[in-house]
Motif scaffolding. Structure first.
Motif, PDB file in Angstrom:
ATOM      1  N   GLU A  63       0.826  -1.099  -0.081  1.00  0.00           N
ATOM      2  CA  GLU A  63       0.058  -0.085  -0.048  1.00  0.00           C
ATOM      3  C   GLU A  63       0.754   1.288  -0.004  1.00  0.00           C
ATOM      4  O   GLU A  63       0.529   2.218  -0.420  1.00  0.00           O
ATOM      5  CB  GLU A  63      -1.146   0.015   1.244  1.00  0.00           C
ATOM      6  N   ASP A  64       1.884   1.280   0.578  1.00  0.00           N
ATOM      7  CA  ASP A  64       2.881   2.429   0.750  1.00  0.00           C
ATOM      8  C   ASP A  64       3.500   2.452  -0.717  1.00  0.00           C
ATOM      9  O   ASP A  64       3.955   3.505  -1.162  1.00  0.00           O
ATOM     10  CB  ASP A  64       3.982   2.121   1.939  1.00  0.00           C
ATOM     11  N   LEU A  65       3.997   1.385  -1.422  1.00  0.00           N
ATOM     12  CA  LEU A  65       4.495   1.267  -2.381  1.00  0.00           C
ATOM     13  C   LEU A  65       3.675   2.054  -3.583  1.00  0.00           C
ATOM     14  O   LEU A  65       4.434   2.806  -4.464  1.00  0.00           O
ATOM     15  CB  LEU A  65       4.637  -0.390  -3.104  1.00  0.00           C
ATOM     16  N   VAL A 104       5.938   7.100  -0.826  1.00  0.00           N
ATOM     17  CA  VAL A 104       6.258   7.799   0.305  1.00  0.00           C
ATOM     18  C   VAL A 104       5.896   7.293   1.515  1.00  0.00           C
ATOM     19  O   VAL A 104       4.842   6.506   1.581  1.00  0.00           O
ATOM     20  CB  VAL A 104       6.108   9.401   0.330  1.00  0.00           C
ATOM     21  N   ASN A 105       6.525   7.496   2.765  1.00  0.00           N
ATOM     22  CA  ASN A 105       6.098   6.617   3.867  1.00  0.00           C
ATOM     23  C   ASN A 105       5.085   7.681   4.541  1.00  0.00           C
ATOM     24  O   ASN A 105       4.808   8.951   4.134  1.00  0.00           O
ATOM     25  CB  ASN A 105       6.938   6.218   4.855  1.00  0.00           C
ATOM     26  N   LYS A 106       4.437   7.459   5.846  1.00  0.00           N
ATOM     27  CA  LYS A 106       3.800   8.197   6.697  1.00  0.00           C
ATOM     28  C   LYS A 106       4.576   9.702   6.990  1.00  0.00           C
ATOM     29  O   LYS A 106       3.773  10.460   7.175  1.00  0.00           O
ATOM     30  CB  LYS A 106       3.251   7.471   7.990  1.00  0.00           C
ATOM     31  N   ASN A 107       5.767   9.888   7.052  1.00  0.00           N
ATOM     32  CA  ASN A 107       6.515  10.786   7.362  1.00  0.00           C
ATOM     33  C   ASN A 107       6.666  11.709   6.121  1.00  0.00           C
ATOM     34  O   ASN A 107       7.194  12.662   6.170  1.00  0.00           O
ATOM     35  CB  ASN A 107       7.798  10.351   7.983  1.00  0.00           C
ATOM     36  N   GLY A 108       6.201  11.274   4.977  1.00  0.00           N
ATOM     37  CA  GLY A 108       6.345  11.963   3.867  1.00  0.00           C
ATOM     38  C   GLY A 108       7.746  11.802   3.193  1.00  0.00           C
ATOM     39  O   GLY A 108       8.098  12.451   2.134  1.00  0.00           O
ATOM     40  N   GLU A 109       8.398  10.878   3.561  1.00  0.00           N
ATOM     41  CA  GLU A 109       9.885  10.748   2.904  1.00  0.00           C
ATOM     42  C   GLU A 109       9.696   9.637   1.962  1.00  0.00           C
ATOM     43  O   GLU A 109       9.072   8.649   2.182  1.00  0.00           O
ATOM     44  CB  GLU A 109      10.850  10.285   4.287  1.00  0.00           C
ATOM     45  N   ILE A 112      10.452   6.309   0.066  1.00  0.00           N
ATOM     46  CA  ILE A 112      10.636   5.015   0.606  1.00  0.00           C
ATOM     47  C   ILE A 112      12.048   4.480   0.031  1.00  0.00           C
ATOM     48  O   ILE A 112      12.195   4.505  -1.036  1.00  0.00           O
ATOM     49  CB  ILE A 112       9.307   4.049   0.293  1.00  0.00           C
ATOM     50  N   GLY A 113      12.681   3.582   0.867  1.00  0.00           N
ATOM     51  CA  GLY A 113      14.164   3.254   0.725  1.00  0.00           C
ATOM     52  C   GLY A 113      13.778   1.917   0.186  1.00  0.00           C
ATOM     53  O   GLY A 113      12.862   0.991   0.726  1.00  0.00           O
ATOM     54  N   ILE A 114      14.787   1.173  -0.533  1.00  0.00           N
ATOM     55  CA  ILE A 114      14.385  -0.084  -1.201  1.00  0.00           C
ATOM     56  C   ILE A 114      15.796  -0.714  -0.916  1.00  0.00           C
ATOM     57  O   ILE A 114      16.713  -0.462  -1.762  1.00  0.00           O
ATOM     58  CB  ILE A 114      14.263  -0.119  -2.765  1.00  0.00           C
ATOM     59  N   PRO A 115      16.157  -1.759   0.014  1.00  0.00           N
ATOM     60  CA  PRO A 115      17.315  -2.317   0.228  1.00  0.00           C
ATOM     61  C   PRO A 115      17.496  -3.439  -0.762  1.00  0.00           C
ATOM     62  O   PRO A 115      16.446  -3.925  -1.459  1.00  0.00           O
ATOM     63  CB  PRO A 115      17.217  -3.091   1.473  1.00  0.00           C
ATOM     64  N   VAL A 173      14.070  -3.711   9.309  1.00  0.00           N
ATOM     65  CA  VAL A 173      13.563  -2.714   8.180  1.00  0.00           C
ATOM     66  C   VAL A 173      12.506  -3.436   7.355  1.00  0.00           C
ATOM     67  O   VAL A 173      11.873  -2.734   6.535  1.00  0.00           O
ATOM     68  CB  VAL A 173      14.674  -2.635   7.185  1.00  0.00           C
ATOM     69  N   TYR A 174      11.993  -4.955   7.702  1.00  0.00           N
ATOM     70  CA  TYR A 174      11.044  -5.421   6.768  1.00  0.00           C
ATOM     71  C   TYR A 174       9.744  -4.804   7.015  1.00  0.00           C
ATOM     72  O   TYR A 174       9.279  -4.556   8.340  1.00  0.00           O
ATOM     73  CB  TYR A 174      11.037  -6.816   7.082  1.00  0.00           C
ATOM     74  N   ALA A 175       8.889  -4.652   5.946  1.00  0.00           N
ATOM     75  CA  ALA A 175       7.466  -3.918   6.095  1.00  0.00           C
ATOM     76  C   ALA A 175       7.458  -2.620   6.705  1.00  0.00           C
ATOM     77  O   ALA A 175       6.416  -2.513   7.400  1.00  0.00           O
ATOM     78  CB  ALA A 175       6.679  -5.063   6.521  1.00  0.00           C
ATOM     79  N   SER A 176       8.767  -2.173   6.933  1.00  0.00           N
ATOM     80  CA  SER A 176       8.592  -0.694   7.643  1.00  0.00           C
ATOM     81  C   SER A 176       8.363   0.499   6.660  1.00  0.00           C
ATOM     82  O   SER A 176       8.052   1.567   7.415  1.00  0.00           O
ATOM     83  CB  SER A 176       9.892  -0.494   8.467  1.00  0.00           C
ATOM     84  N   SER A 177       8.760   0.458   5.466  1.00  0.00           N
ATOM     85  CA  SER A 177       8.446   1.532   4.485  1.00  0.00           C
ATOM     86  C   SER A 177       9.430   2.638   4.912  1.00  0.00           C
ATOM     87  O   SER A 177       9.222   3.736   4.873  1.00  0.00           O
ATOM     88  CB  SER A 177       6.930   1.891   4.256  1.00  0.00           C
ATOM     89  N   ALA A 178      10.407   2.259   5.408  1.00  0.00           N
ATOM     90  CA  ALA A 178      11.478   2.916   5.903  1.00  0.00           C
ATOM     91  C   ALA A 178      12.090   4.042   4.702  1.00  0.00           C
ATOM     92  O   ALA A 178      12.258   3.595   3.735  1.00  0.00           O
ATOM     93  CB  ALA A 178      12.607   2.466   7.089  1.00  0.00           C
ATOM     94  N   SER A 179      12.530   5.114   5.052  1.00  0.00           N
ATOM     95  CA  SER A 179      13.424   5.880   4.089  1.00  0.00           C
ATOM     96  C   SER A 179      14.680   5.405   3.885  1.00  0.00           C
ATOM     97  O   SER A 179      15.365   4.456   4.959  1.00  0.00           O
ATOM     98  CB  SER A 179      13.390   7.524   4.691  1.00  0.00           C
ATOM     99  N   ALA A 180      15.370   5.790   2.833  1.00  0.00           N
ATOM    100  CA  ALA A 180      16.959   5.258   2.739  1.00  0.00           C
ATOM    101  C   ALA A 180      17.623   5.402   4.015  1.00  0.00           C
ATOM    102  O   ALA A 180      18.538   4.813   4.306  1.00  0.00           O
ATOM    103  CB  ALA A 180      17.480   5.928   1.688  1.00  0.00           C
TER     104      ALA A 180
END
Length: 212
Positions: A138-140, A144-149, A151-154, A195-202
């Motif tokens: 859903e974030d993909l 962008v993630n909930k902080n508006g950043e 999304i990073g992709i390892p 970092v899994y399923a976190s939609s974290a930024s880079a």
């Protein structure tokens, strides 16, 4: 390399949404599944550079193949499909879920080399790169993630050209790639990692994985 044609095998939550992003970014995208007749809405959402068809057609079409199927489906691939994937850059997005994939998922989670090593054994000869498995679909869609950043992709691979391909496609999809290392290092962003399923930024991914 400038990737123009992307074949997608398994057009579900990750493969489908990623294909739409790439088509809108100018790539030619060939969606496929065992029931391509059900993919017409996805093709329409992706736009005029997208089409859908059979798995073999998508593999032959793509400069790169995004393989986005359940882990158990790897054992169901026929010899013709395995042969077609040999020598291809294959971006693997799979994750091992025991409730869906059974005993092989339990074994995969225990593998010291992580999912990258597991997939490399299941698809000998393919140029495997692990990417896009750690983002919530859903974030993909939003990139962008909930902080508006962004999304990073390892990303992890032993093949430099495959690594470069995944980096390029992540950037073209509007995401920020983070190269983690060789294929065995994909275990750092497998199921159950920070970092899994976190939609974290880079930035957050580099911090959590201690990547300079």
């Amino acid at each position: 390399m400038r990737i123009q044609k992307v074949g997608i095998v398994g057009s579900g939550n990750i493969g489908g949404n990623l294909g739409i992003l790439l088509a809108k970014a100018g790539c030619e995208v060939f969606f496929s599944s065992r029931h391509p007749e059900n993919l017409q809405d996805m093709v329409e959402a992706a736009g005029p550079t997208a089409r859908a068809g059979k798995v073999g057609e998508a593999i032959a079409f793509g400069d790169v193949v995004i393989l986005s199927v359940p882990l158990k489906a790897y054992r169901e691939l026929d010899d013709e499909t395995r042969l077609a994937l040999k020598g291809k850059i294959v971006i693997d997005t799979s994750n091992p879920y025991p409730e869906r994939d059974g005993a092989m998922a339990v074994e995969a989670r225990q593998d010291p080399g992580g999912m990258g090593s597991v997939v490399a054994r299941l698809l000998p000869g393919a140029r495997i790169v692990r990417a896009f498995n750690s983002v919530y679909f859903e974030d993909l869609k939003k990139t962008v993630n909930k902080n508006g950043e962004t999304i990073g992709i390892p990303i992890a691979s032993d093949d430099q050209e495959a690594l470069d391909a995944a980096v390029e496609l992540a950037q073209r999809a509007g995401l920020e790639p983070v190269v983690v290392g060789g294929l065995h290092s994909s275990k750092l962003f497998d199921v159950g990692t920070p970092v899994y399923a976190s939609s974290a930024s880079a930035r957050e991914i580099r911090q959590k994985l201690r990547i300079e």
